[in-house]
Design a protein around this motif. Structure first.
Motif, mmCIF file in Angstrom:
data_model
loop_
_atom_site.group_PDB
_atom_site.id
_atom_site.type_symbol
_atom_site.label_atom_id
_atom_site.label_comp_id
_atom_site.label_asym_id
_atom_site.label_seq_id
_atom_site.Cartn_x
_atom_site.Cartn_y
_atom_site.Cartn_z
ATOM 1 N N PRO A 265 0.828 -1.213 0.000
ATOM 2 C CA PRO A 265 0.000 0.000 0.000
ATOM 3 C C PRO A 265 0.862 1.262 0.000
ATOM 4 O O PRO A 265 1.965 1.281 0.546
ATOM 5 N N PHE A 266 0.355 2.316 -0.645
ATOM 6 C CA PHE A 266 1.003 3.626 -0.592
ATOM 7 C C PHE A 266 -0.049 4.679 -0.304
ATOM 8 O O PHE A 266 -1.248 4.450 -0.507
ATOM 9 N N GLU A 267 0.393 5.836 0.182
ATOM 10 C CA GLU A 267 -0.519 6.799 0.794
ATOM 11 C C GLU A 267 -0.903 7.990 -0.080
ATOM 12 O O GLU A 267 -1.662 8.841 0.353
ATOM 13 N N GLU A 268 -0.385 8.081 -1.293
ATOM 14 C CA GLU A 268 -0.759 9.211 -2.151
ATOM 15 C C GLU A 268 -0.553 8.835 -3.610
ATOM 16 O O GLU A 268 0.271 7.963 -3.940
ATOM 17 N N LEU A 269 -1.309 9.504 -4.483
ATOM 18 C CA LEU A 269 -1.241 9.182 -5.905
ATOM 19 C C LEU A 269 0.144 9.418 -6.486
ATOM 20 O O LEU A 269 0.545 8.759 -7.446
ATOM 21 N N ALA A 270 0.870 10.357 -5.923
ATOM 22 C CA ALA A 270 2.204 10.658 -6.442
ATOM 23 C C ALA A 270 3.127 9.448 -6.379
ATOM 24 O O ALA A 270 4.118 9.375 -7.111
ATOM 25 N N ALA A 271 2.820 8.475 -5.509
ATOM 26 C CA ALA A 271 3.662 7.284 -5.361
ATOM 27 C C ALA A 271 3.207 6.149 -6.274
ATOM 28 O O ALA A 271 3.702 5.024 -6.164
ATOM 29 N N ALA A 272 2.269 6.430 -7.182
ATOM 30 C CA ALA A 272 1.714 5.365 -8.023
ATOM 31 C C ALA A 272 2.776 4.709 -8.904
ATOM 32 O O ALA A 272 2.764 3.486 -9.088
ATOM 33 N N ALA A 273 3.706 5.501 -9.440
ATOM 34 C CA ALA A 273 4.718 4.930 -10.338
ATOM 35 C C ALA A 273 5.554 3.883 -9.609
ATOM 36 O O ALA A 273 5.814 2.794 -10.133
ATOM 37 N N GLN A 274 5.977 4.212 -8.396
ATOM 38 C CA GLN A 274 6.738 3.233 -7.611
ATOM 39 C C GLN A 274 5.881 2.012 -7.300
ATOM 40 O O GLN A 274 6.347 0.870 -7.365
ATOM 41 N N GLY A 275 4.607 2.250 -6.986
ATOM 42 C CA GLY A 275 3.708 1.140 -6.704
ATOM 43 C C GLY A 275 3.608 0.191 -7.888
ATOM 44 O O GLY A 275 3.641 -1.034 -7.710
ATOM 45 N N PHE A 276 3.514 0.727 -9.100
ATOM 46 C CA PHE A 276 3.414 -0.134 -10.277
ATOM 47 C C PHE A 276 4.717 -0.872 -10.551
ATOM 48 O O PHE A 276 4.699 -2.015 -11.009
ATOM 49 N N ARG A 277 5.838 -0.238 -10.274
ATOM 50 C CA ARG A 277 7.113 -0.955 -10.435
ATOM 51 C C ARG A 277 7.175 -2.146 -9.485
ATOM 52 O O ARG A 277 7.605 -3.243 -9.857
ATOM 53 N N LEU A 278 6.735 -1.942 -8.250
ATOM 54 C CA LEU A 278 6.790 -3.020 -7.269
ATOM 55 C C LEU A 278 5.768 -4.115 -7.578
ATOM 56 O O LEU A 278 6.031 -5.306 -7.383
ATOM 57 N N ALA A 279 4.597 -3.714 -8.088
ATOM 58 C CA ALA A 279 3.610 -4.718 -8.488
ATOM 59 C C ALA A 279 4.150 -5.560 -9.641
ATOM 60 O O ALA A 279 3.939 -6.780 -9.703
#
Length: 396
Positions: A265-279
């Motif tokens: 989980p991440f806490e803001e939309l700005a972190a979406a790119a990192q979230g997709f890399r980790l997914a």
């Protein structure tokens, strides 16, 4: 000119001269039957008056058989339909206003006809049909244009949402303006709790990508999905419960996906790119077509080793090379070692799971220690063996 047409023209010209009173009556009637128009937003009272006046004039000219030359009847109706679609007025409300207009117009005509000679009274029925035919044509043109414009706006909005979603995935969400625009377009807050998901399309029809959105929406969970190269990327807003990743994984399995990875989980939309890399890292640890769904936290070791294949190869060589070259012994020794480690290095626990005697397990682990040169009670050996086994899994 026949009698009916002459009468229509006389009636139309009379009503055109009295059009201001008709419009006052029509505005009052529409607002009395429509809270949306009565509110003055998004259509102001003055805008409503102007539109009604133009429509009434065109309707009267059409009724009289004298269509306007500078502004076609259907063209005016279509323009009005497009405008109301852009303003977000419900189509049912717009069409109701046209029916109210027809009612007011016919009432004015009926009042005028009462003063005509008995010889002309027999034309009332035909004229009523002509009035409502005109209103129906106008309404149909409005409805067609409204629906077409709505589709155009939906396509435009969908394209805009998709572009801003891609901007988040590309890392441009660090720009507050981009993050704010994406949040508005997607209908979610910039600050929230999200996870990213990447679904592989391994053997699925690219024209029919998986869409878990409806299943998640049924559970009250917001998500947005978009096909990408050989994958489908998803952004899911979770509610902060510890079981959320498990629930999400269950929904994805229920959609019969080939395989999918879920970010922490991440806490803001700005972190979406990192979230997709980790997914994506989580996804890459799963065998193609396996149907497995896993979060990165469940596959951290696999992800770390997969990111450094040379290190993974060296782990296998350093800790298990002799076992890998042991010929017929290899399969049973590797399976016993894996189960023994997964059982907390308990010979009894491993024996139960492998349906053999405890001493058999001890003998096999001793054989592994003998071949590798690492003592079975060594902490480094146990860690090295565990990592080497995970590295071997990545090769298959």
């Amino acid at each position: 000119m026949n009698e009916e047409l002459a009468l229509r023209r006389e009636l139309s010209l009379t009503l055109v001269d009295d059009i201001d009173r008709l419009i006052d009556s029509l505005v009052a009637d529409i607002c009395a039957h429509s809270p949306r128009y009565a509110s003055g937003s998004p259509v102001t009272r003055e805008d409503l008056r102007l539109a009604l006046r133009g429509n009434m004039e065109l309707a009267l000219l059409e009724f009289a058989g004298m269509p306007a030359t500078d502004r076609g009847f259907e063209a005016a109706a279509a323009e009005n339909g497009r405008l109301r679609a852009e303003q977000g007025m419900p189509l049912a409300t717009v069409l109701q206003a046209y029916r109210r207009g027809g009612r007011v117009l016919w009432q004015a005509m009926a009042d005028w006809m009462r003063g005509r000679s008995p010889d002309q009274q027999h034309l009332v029925g035909d004229m009523a049909g002509a009035v409502w035919e005109t209103i129906d044509r106008f309404s149909s043109a409005v409805a067609d244009a409204y629906r077409l414009r709505t589709l155009e706006l939906q396509h435009r909005e969908s394209s805009r949402r998709g572009a801003l979603f891609e901007a988040l995935l590309d890392g441009r969400g660090s720009d507050p303006a981009v993050a704010g625009a994406a949040a508005t377009a997607l209908g979610v807050p910039r600050q929230g709790r999200y996870v990213a998901v990447v679904i592989a399309q391994d053997a699925q029809d690219p024209a029919s990508p998986p869409d878990p959105g409806p299943a998640l929406e049924a559970l009250g969970t917001w998500s947005f999905w978009r096909p990408r190269a050989e994958t489908v990327a998803g952004l899911v807003r979770v509610k902060g419960h510890g079981s959320d990743p498990e629930l999400l994984a269950g929904v994805l399995r229920g959609q019969a996906v080939c395989r999918a990875g879920i970010s922490p989980p991440f806490e803001e939309l700005a972190a979406a790119a990192q979230g997709f890399r980790l997914a994506r890292r989580a996804l890459d640890t799963l065998p193609p077509g396996s149907g497995e769904v896993a979060s990165l936290d469940e596959r951290l070791v696999h992800a770390a080793l997969g990111a450094e294949p040379e290190i993974a190869d060296r782990l296998a060589v350093r800790y298990l090379d002799a076992v890998l070259r042991s010929g017929p012994e290899r399969p049973v020794l590797l399976e016993t070692l894996r189960v023994w480690l997964d059982s907390g290095c308990s010979a009894s626990g491993a024996a139960t799971r492998l349906f053999c005697h405890r001493n058999t397990i001890l003998n096999r682990i001793s054989r592994v220690a003998e071949l590798t040169g690492w003592p079975a009670d060594s902490g480094e050996a146990r860690l090295g063996w565990a990592l080497a086994l995970r590295a071997l899994e990545l090769e298959h």
